[in-house]
Motif scaffolding. Structure first.
Motif, PDB file in Angstrom:
ATOM      1  N   THR A  72      12.330  19.202  41.761  1.00 49.70           N
ATOM      2  CA  THR A  72      12.763  17.914  41.235  1.00 49.70           C
ATOM      3  C   THR A  72      13.130  18.108  39.771  1.00 49.70           C
ATOM      4  O   THR A  72      12.674  19.045  39.116  1.00 49.70           O
ATOM      5  N   PHE A  73      13.975  17.232  39.269  1.00 53.49           N
ATOM      6  CA  PHE A  73      14.336  17.268  37.852  1.00 53.49           C
ATOM      7  C   PHE A  73      14.723  15.859  37.417  1.00 53.49           C
ATOM      8  O   PHE A  73      15.140  15.033  38.233  1.00 53.49           O
TER       9      PHE A  73
ATOM     10  N   ASN B  70      16.670  12.682  35.649  1.00 48.65           N
ATOM     11  CA  ASN B  70      17.996  12.162  35.326  1.00 48.65           C
ATOM     12  C   ASN B  70      17.771  10.765  34.764  1.00 48.65           C
ATOM     13  O   ASN B  70      17.831   9.775  35.480  1.00 48.65           O
TER      14      ASN B  70
ATOM     15  N   THR C 277      14.241  10.418  39.363  1.00 52.62           N
ATOM     16  CA  THR C 277      13.811  11.764  39.724  1.00 52.62           C
ATOM     17  C   THR C 277      14.747  12.303  40.794  1.00 52.62           C
ATOM     18  O   THR C 277      14.868  11.720  41.877  1.00 52.62           O
TER      19      THR C 277
ATOM     20  N   SER D 116      16.546  11.915  46.529  1.00 52.41           N
ATOM     21  CA  SER D 116      16.513  11.540  45.116  1.00 52.41           C
ATOM     22  C   SER D 116      16.143  10.070  44.969  1.00 52.41           C
ATOM     23  O   SER D 116      16.306   9.264  45.890  1.00 52.41           O
TER      24      SER D 116
ATOM     25  N   ALA E 101      22.949  16.038  34.519  1.00 52.94           N
ATOM     26  CA  ALA E 101      21.500  16.218  34.605  1.00 52.94           C
ATOM     27  C   ALA E 101      21.155  17.544  35.272  1.00 52.94           C
ATOM     28  O   ALA E 101      20.171  18.202  34.904  1.00 52.94           O
ATOM     29  N   ALA E 102      21.957  17.950  36.262  1.00 49.31           N
ATOM     30  CA  ALA E 102      21.726  19.243  36.912  1.00 49.31           C
ATOM     31  C   ALA E 102      21.952  20.387  35.926  1.00 49.31           C
ATOM     32  O   ALA E 102      21.215  21.382  35.922  1.00 49.31           O
TER      33      ALA E 102
ATOM     34  N   ASP F 271      21.504  20.096  32.693  1.00 46.92           N
ATOM     35  CA  ASP F 271      20.313  20.019  31.838  1.00 46.92           C
ATOM     36  C   ASP F 271      19.187  20.862  32.423  1.00 46.92           C
ATOM     37  O   ASP F 271      18.532  21.639  31.718  1.00 46.92           O
ATOM     38  N   HIS F 272      18.966  20.681  33.728  1.00 44.52           N
ATOM     39  CA  HIS F 272      17.846  21.387  34.361  1.00 44.52           C
ATOM     40  C   HIS F 272      18.079  22.891  34.359  1.00 44.52           C
ATOM     41  O   HIS F 272      17.162  23.663  34.029  1.00 44.52           O
TER      42      HIS F 272
ATOM     43  N   SER G 158      17.255  24.540  31.224  1.00 40.91           N
ATOM     44  CA  SER G 158      15.834  24.594  30.875  1.00 40.91           C
ATOM     45  C   SER G 158      15.124  25.787  31.500  1.00 40.91           C
ATOM     46  O   SER G 158      13.963  26.058  31.172  1.00 40.91           O
ATOM     47  N   LEU G 159      15.797  26.506  32.397  1.00 44.39           N
ATOM     48  CA  LEU G 159      15.168  27.611  33.125  1.00 44.39           C
ATOM     49  C   LEU G 159      15.308  28.911  32.335  1.00 44.39           C
ATOM     50  O   LEU G 159      16.413  29.284  31.931  1.00 44.39           O
TER      51      LEU G 159
END
Length: 312
Positions: free
Chosen positions: A7-8, A10, A14, A73, A92-93, A95-96, A99-100
């Protein structure tokens, strides 16, 4: 190749996604990554997941996710098809992925299928973190809804539907009527149904690709007003600067949207028309999916794995 259910965030929503990871992923090295955007009415377990898994086999981290208000979602009301929200989903995807630790934040691309292709284009025009973009049988959902599957109607053809929408909204708001839904694909195709949409019904509504989270419905009043005013390609000539690969089938009724996109884009671009391919062939027919993935993998390898100074 492995897949992790994730999950991430937005905003307040979620998002649910499946993160496809290549074999022998080096967690200490930044890998290139692809956001895979599903068609209208689809979910991450269908075409988007298939493309993500195959891109992972080519060495890319690939994220397929359910649109906000759809699938697993969050977001209320559910079954909303909001083009503007779906474009924000792509951001948002990204963004995620950024972050990895094992993803190189400067080597992120996007691949969109059908309406997901249009959403990917629109997102890339205003989010230059997307360094390269592939569309597969792209659909500009707003234009398609207004002008019809073959694009032969005028935009004014939308007026009767908008009149019906106004009446339905009055019924729901003032008269207590239940919300109305429309189908993404015709449940009972007839002789007047475009062949691509007959194929879509076979894909979504039979064991071929049927999924319990793909309900084949979207809210009429809250979705159509947003869809009809949306143009995924608006200002594409000036704002889409990233390398673009457009993949389509020679026998797809949607081909006109892919060729329009390719013709209007002014940045580095390629057009791959696969002979004999229909629109729905690129969802799950191995002959066509493999050709689309092979073209996309080579394209992304060129534009996401080279050093920045070497990229076209």
């Amino acid at each position: 190749m492995t897949m992790d259910a994730i999950t991430f965030p937005n905003g307040r929503i979620t998002m649910a996604g499946n993160l496809h990871l290549p074999e022998n992923l080096d967690a200490t090295a930044g890998s290139p990554a692809i956001v895979v955007v599903h068609p209208g009415g689809g979910v991450k377990e269908q075409a988007a997941g298939l493309y993500a898994s195959k891109l992972a086999e080519h060495g890319f981290v690939a994220l397929a996710f359910d649109a906000s208000f759809q699938g697993d979602s969050g977001g209320e009301p559910h079954h909303l098809e909001d083009p503007y929200a779906r474009v924000e989903d792509v951001r948002a995807a990204v963004d995620h992925l950024q972050s990895l630790d094992f993803v190189d934040a400067e080597r992120i691309g996007a691949l969109g299928i059908c309406a997901g292709g249009g959403y990917g284009v629109n997102a890339a025009m205003t989010d230059y973190r997307v360094k390269a973009l592939t569309t597969v049988v792209a659909v500009n959902i707003g234009t398609s809804f207004r002008r019809g599957w073959y694009g032969t109607d005028s935009d004014a053809a939308a007026v009767p539907t908008l009149g019906a929408l106004a009446r339905q909204r009055t019924a729901e708001a003032a008269q207590g009527a239940e919300p109305a839904f429309l189908p993404y694909v015709p449940a009972e195709p007839d002789e007047n149904t475009p062949s691509d949409l007959v194929g879509a019904a076979d894909y979504y509504l039979t064991p071929r690709a049927q999924h319990p989270n793909a309900k084949n419905k979207f809210l009429f009043t809250k979705s159509v007003s947003r869809i009809y005013t949306f143009d995924a390609f608006h200002m594409v000539e000036d704002l889409l600067t990233q390398p673009l690969l457009v993949v389509a089938g020679s026998d797809a009724g949607s081909l006109w949207m892919s060729t329009e996109l390719h013709g209007r884009a002014r940045g580095p671009k390629r057009l791959r028309i696969v002979e004999g391919g229909t629109h729905m062939d690129f969802y799950d027919v191995p002959e066509y999916v493999d050709q689309a993935v092979s073209s996309a993998a080579l394209f992304f390898q060129e534009h996401l794995t080279a050093e920045p100074a070497d990229r076209v």
